[in-house]
Design a protein around this motif. Structure first.
Motif, PDB file in Angstrom:
ATOM      1  N   PHE A 110      39.760  11.529 -30.507  1.00 50.03           N
ATOM      2  CA  PHE A 110      38.308  11.405 -30.596  1.00 50.03           C
ATOM      3  C   PHE A 110      37.652  12.775 -30.680  1.00 50.03           C
ATOM      4  O   PHE A 110      36.711  12.984 -31.448  1.00 50.03           O
ATOM      5  N   ARG A 111      38.137  13.727 -29.884  1.00 53.82           N
ATOM      6  CA  ARG A 111      37.577  15.084 -29.885  1.00 53.82           C
ATOM      7  C   ARG A 111      37.719  15.713 -31.271  1.00 53.82           C
ATOM      8  O   ARG A 111      36.784  16.323 -31.781  1.00 53.82           O
ATOM      9  N   ASP A 112      38.899  15.549 -31.880  1.00 53.25           N
ATOM     10  CA  ASP A 112      39.116  16.082 -33.233  1.00 53.25           C
ATOM     11  C   ASP A 112      38.151  15.441 -34.228  1.00 53.25           C
ATOM     12  O   ASP A 112      37.550  16.116 -35.053  1.00 53.25           O
ATOM     13  N   TYR A 113      38.017  14.118 -34.124  1.00 57.67           N
ATOM     14  CA  TYR A 113      37.110  13.385 -35.008  1.00 57.67           C
ATOM     15  C   TYR A 113      35.668  13.867 -34.822  1.00 57.67           C
ATOM     16  O   TYR A 113      34.944  14.127 -35.792  1.00 57.67           O
ATOM     17  N   ARG A 114      35.241  13.995 -33.566  1.00 61.54           N
ATOM     18  CA  ARG A 114      33.875  14.419 -33.266  1.00 61.54           C
ATOM     19  C   ARG A 114      33.603  15.808 -33.831  1.00 61.54           C
ATOM     20  O   ARG A 114      32.551  16.062 -34.424  1.00 61.54           O
ATOM     21  N   ARG A 115      34.536  16.716 -33.677  1.00 62.68           N
ATOM     22  CA  ARG A 115      34.345  18.084 -34.194  1.00 62.68           C
ATOM     23  C   ARG A 115      34.224  18.090 -35.713  1.00 62.68           C
ATOM     24  O   ARG A 115      33.400  18.812 -36.267  1.00 62.68           O
ATOM     25  N   LYS A 116      35.065  17.316 -36.379  1.00 62.14           N
ATOM     26  CA  LYS A 116      35.012  17.246 -37.844  1.00 62.14           C
ATOM     27  C   LYS A 116      33.719  16.595 -38.323  1.00 62.14           C
ATOM     28  O   LYS A 116      33.166  16.970 -39.347  1.00 62.14           O
ATOM     29  N   ALA A 117      33.257  15.594 -37.595  1.00 61.85           N
ATOM     30  CA  ALA A 117      32.068  14.846 -38.011  1.00 61.85           C
ATOM     31  C   ALA A 117      30.764  15.548 -37.649  1.00 61.85           C
ATOM     32  O   ALA A 117      29.718  15.225 -38.224  1.00 61.85           O
ATOM     33  N   LEU A 138      23.312  10.693 -32.968  1.00 62.68           N
ATOM     34  CA  LEU A 138      24.648  10.108 -33.070  1.00 62.68           C
ATOM     35  C   LEU A 138      25.697  11.054 -32.480  1.00 62.68           C
ATOM     36  O   LEU A 138      26.640  10.612 -31.828  1.00 62.68           O
ATOM     37  N   TYR A 139      25.501  12.349 -32.687  1.00 59.61           N
ATOM     38  CA  TYR A 139      26.424  13.316 -32.101  1.00 59.61           C
ATOM     39  C   TYR A 139      26.373  13.251 -30.581  1.00 59.61           C
ATOM     40  O   TYR A 139      27.405  13.262 -29.907  1.00 59.61           O
ATOM     41  N   ARG A 140      25.159  13.165 -30.007  1.00 55.12           N
ATOM     42  CA  ARG A 140      25.020  13.056 -28.545  1.00 55.12           C
ATOM     43  C   ARG A 140      25.676  11.772 -28.036  1.00 55.12           C
ATOM     44  O   ARG A 140      26.299  11.762 -26.979  1.00 55.12           O
ATOM     45  N   GLU A 141      25.551  10.684 -28.795  1.00 60.62           N
ATOM     46  CA  GLU A 141      26.216   9.439 -28.410  1.00 60.62           C
ATOM     47  C   GLU A 141      27.734   9.610 -28.424  1.00 60.62           C
ATOM     48  O   GLU A 141      28.425   9.078 -27.557  1.00 60.62           O
ATOM     49  N   SER A 142      28.242  10.364 -29.400  1.00 57.79           N
ATOM     50  CA  SER A 142      29.690  10.584 -29.451  1.00 57.79           C
ATOM     51  C   SER A 142      30.149  11.414 -28.248  1.00 57.79           C
ATOM     52  O   SER A 142      31.227  11.187 -27.700  1.00 57.79           O
ATOM     53  N   LEU A 143      29.321  12.373 -27.819  1.00 61.90           N
ATOM     54  CA  LEU A 143      29.643  13.150 -26.616  1.00 61.90           C
ATOM     55  C   LEU A 143      29.655  12.250 -25.382  1.00 61.90           C
ATOM     56  O   LEU A 143      30.504  12.407 -24.499  1.00 61.90           O
TER      57      LEU A 143
END
Length: 153
Positions: free
Chosen positions: A80-87, A95-100
């Motif tokens: 998930f961390r890898d995905y979040r960084r790429k996205a 949406l980024y804050r929701e992913s965090l």
């Protein structure tokens, strides 16, 4: 070697301890270096710091048990961390804050798994190096262990 468990560790106690220590800039930076450069596990090192402060230690077998207890969540966190960084460059801030927040929920689950495991272990009094020092050495980052001592003492 004396065997004992301090009062049973609760999830909330470890979570608050982690927030307190992770809130210290030097600890946060050391944790992130362990995670990003040495494949370390932040929640594990924070639990080890808790053990250090209670002058407790783990055997190799117990260390393995803790590692196994978080294997599933660690894999999910890394992916998930890898995905979040790429996205990140492509996501709106909300949406980024929701992913965090979702990543934080995975972190909480991992700490819950650690607490469940540690409460089933007969811990020993520390007779040698602090656990954070041993972990940093194990990961090839002994220079970071001094940061955990400095904050601890």
């Amino acid at each position: 070697m004396t065997q004992y468990n301090p009062l049973p560790l609760t999830f909330e106690r470890l979570w608050q301890f982690s927030l307190q220590h992770y809130g210290v800039r030097e600890i946060k930076e050391a944790c992130l270096v362990l995670q990003n450069r040495h494949k370390g596990k932040v929640n594990l090192v924070l639990l080890l710091k808790w053990l250090d402060e209670h002058e407790l230690s783990l055997s190799e077998q117990q260390w393995e048990q803790l590692d196994n207890a978080i294997e599933r969540t660690e894999t999910l966190l890394q992916q998930f961390r890898d995905y979040r960084r790429k996205a990140k460059p492509h996501l709106p801030d909300t949406l980024y804050r929701e992913s965090l927040q979702f990543e934080l929920q995975l972190e909480r689950q991992q700490q819950s798994d650690l607490v469940h495991c540690i409460n089933h272990l007969a811990l020993s009094s520390r007779t040698s190096q602090p656990m954070t020092h041993l972990y940093c050495q194990k990961l090839g980052a002994p220079h970071l262990s001094a940061i955990f001592y400095k904050i601890e003492n």
